[in-house]
Design a protein around this motif. Structure first.
Motif, mmCIF file in Angstrom:
data_model
loop_
_atom_site.group_PDB
_atom_site.id
_atom_site.type_symbol
_atom_site.label_atom_id
_atom_site.label_comp_id
_atom_site.label_asym_id
_atom_site.label_seq_id
_atom_site.Cartn_x
_atom_site.Cartn_y
_atom_site.Cartn_z
ATOM 1 N N LEU A 246 0.840 -1.191 0.000
ATOM 2 C CA LEU A 246 0.000 0.000 0.000
ATOM 3 C C LEU A 246 0.881 1.249 0.000
ATOM 4 O O LEU A 246 1.908 1.288 0.677
ATOM 5 N N SER A 247 0.439 2.262 -0.725
ATOM 6 C CA SER A 247 1.078 3.570 -0.647
ATOM 7 C C SER A 247 0.446 4.320 0.529
ATOM 8 O O SER A 247 -0.570 3.879 1.092
ATOM 9 N N LEU A 248 1.004 5.459 0.870
ATOM 10 C CA LEU A 248 0.470 6.235 1.984
ATOM 11 C C LEU A 248 -0.945 6.713 1.692
ATOM 12 O O LEU A 248 -1.827 6.630 2.557
ATOM 13 N N ILE A 249 -1.202 7.191 0.481
ATOM 14 C CA ILE A 249 -2.551 7.660 0.153
ATOM 15 C C ILE A 249 -3.540 6.489 0.134
ATOM 16 O O ILE A 249 -4.681 6.626 0.559
ATOM 17 N N GLU A 250 -3.095 5.319 -0.335
ATOM 18 C CA GLU A 250 -3.979 4.139 -0.309
ATOM 19 C C GLU A 250 -4.310 3.769 1.132
ATOM 20 O O GLU A 250 -5.459 3.433 1.440
ATOM 21 N N TRP A 251 -3.312 3.843 2.008
ATOM 22 C CA TRP A 251 -3.550 3.570 3.419
ATOM 23 C C TRP A 251 -4.568 4.564 3.990
ATOM 24 O O TRP A 251 -5.481 4.191 4.721
ATOM 25 N N ARG A 252 -4.412 5.823 3.650
ATOM 26 C CA ARG A 252 -5.329 6.841 4.173
ATOM 27 C C ARG A 252 -6.764 6.587 3.709
ATOM 28 O O ARG A 252 -7.706 6.767 4.476
ATOM 29 N N VAL A 253 -6.927 6.161 2.472
ATOM 30 C CA VAL A 253 -8.262 5.824 1.969
ATOM 31 C C VAL A 253 -8.836 4.666 2.778
ATOM 32 O O VAL A 253 -9.985 4.719 3.243
ATOM 33 N N CYS A 254 -8.043 3.619 2.954
ATOM 34 C CA CYS A 254 -8.508 2.457 3.723
ATOM 35 C C CYS A 254 -8.841 2.839 5.160
ATOM 36 O O CYS A 254 -9.872 2.412 5.702
ATOM 37 N N ALA A 255 -7.989 3.665 5.781
ATOM 38 C CA ALA A 255 -8.235 4.089 7.164
ATOM 39 C C ALA A 255 -9.514 4.923 7.252
ATOM 40 O O ALA A 255 -10.319 4.743 8.176
ATOM 41 N N ALA A 256 -9.711 5.827 6.295
ATOM 42 C CA ALA A 256 -10.916 6.663 6.291
ATOM 43 C C ALA A 256 -12.172 5.809 6.122
ATOM 44 O O ALA A 256 -13.187 6.033 6.795
#
Length: 182
Positions: free
Chosen positions: A65-75
Motif C-alpha cells: 500500500l502507498s500512503l494515500i492508499e492507506w489513508r483511503v482504507c483508514a478513512a
C-alpha cells in the motif's frame, strides 16, 4: 533600512481580510526579513509530517500500500459507505488524484463502489472484507507511530496539539491556494 512590502490576497476569511488589509502596505525592518528556517512553523510542520510519513511508508510497504492508499482504507474503516468527495475531504486529497487511487484499490479487491441505498444517484465507497482485514492489520502500526510521535507528551498536551494543528489547518484553508501572496 526599511523596505515596503505589499501583500495581495484575492480570497480570505473575515479574520484574514483584516490581517491582510493591515499588512497591505507595511514598513518591514531587516530583522523581519530574516527567517530562521529551523524555527519556521511551516518548515517544522512539514519536517515532522515528512518524517512520520516516510517512516510509516516503510512499515506498510510489505502490505503493498502507498500512503494515500492507506489513508483511503483508514478513512473507510473509520466510516464505511462514503462518497469520493467525503474520502477526499477526510484524507486531504485532490479528488481527481484520489479517484485514480480508489480505482486501483477497487481493481485489487480492497474497496468496492456501490449505489447508495439512500440516494440511488450517488456512488459510495466501502472496504471489501479483504480490505477490512488488511486495514485492521495495519491499524496497530498506525497507533504505534502515533504513540512514538507523542512520546513525552501528556494526554492533555496531545489533545492540545491536535486542536492546534486542526486550527492551523483551518487558518491555512482560508487562504487562496491557487494564488501566491507577494
Amino acid at each position: 533600512m526599511k523596505k515596503e512590502v505589499k501583500l495581495i490576497s484575492k480570497k480570505s476569511t473575515d479574520t484574514n481580510k483584516n490581517m491582510v488589509s493591515r499588512a497591505k502596505t507595511k514598513q518591514i525592518t531587516p530583522e523581519y526579513l530574516d527567517l530562521n528556517l529551523e524555527n519556521a512553523l511551516p518548515f517544522l510542520l512539514a519536517r515532522a509530517g515528512m518524517k512520520m510519513g516516510l517512516s510509516f511508508v516503510k512499515e506498510i510497504k510489505p502490505f503493498n500500500l502507498s500512503l494515500i492508499e492507506w489513508r483511503v482504507c483508514a478513512a473507510l474503516h473509520h466510516e464505511q459507505q462514503q462518497r469520493l468527495s467525503d474520502v477526499a475531504y477526510h484524507t486531504s486529497s485532490d479528488p481527481s488524484t484520489l479517484s485514480r487511487t480508489v480505482d486501483g484499490l477497487i481493481k485489487r479487491g480492497l474497496v468496492k463502489r456501490e449505489r447508495s441505498e439512500i440516494d440511488a444517484r450517488a456512488l459510495e465507497l466501502s472496504l471489501t472484507p479483504v480490505g477490512l482485514d488488511l486495514t485492521e492489520k495495519i491499524i496497530p502500526f498506525a497507533h504505534l507511530y502515533e504513540k512514538v510521535a507523542l512520546a513525552g507528551f501528556s494526554e492533555s498536551e496531545a489533545k492540545l496539539l491536535r486542536e492546534m494543528l486542526n486550527k492551523i489547518y483551518k487558518n491555512m484553508s482560508s487562504l487562496d491556494h491557487g494564488k501566491s501572496v507577494s
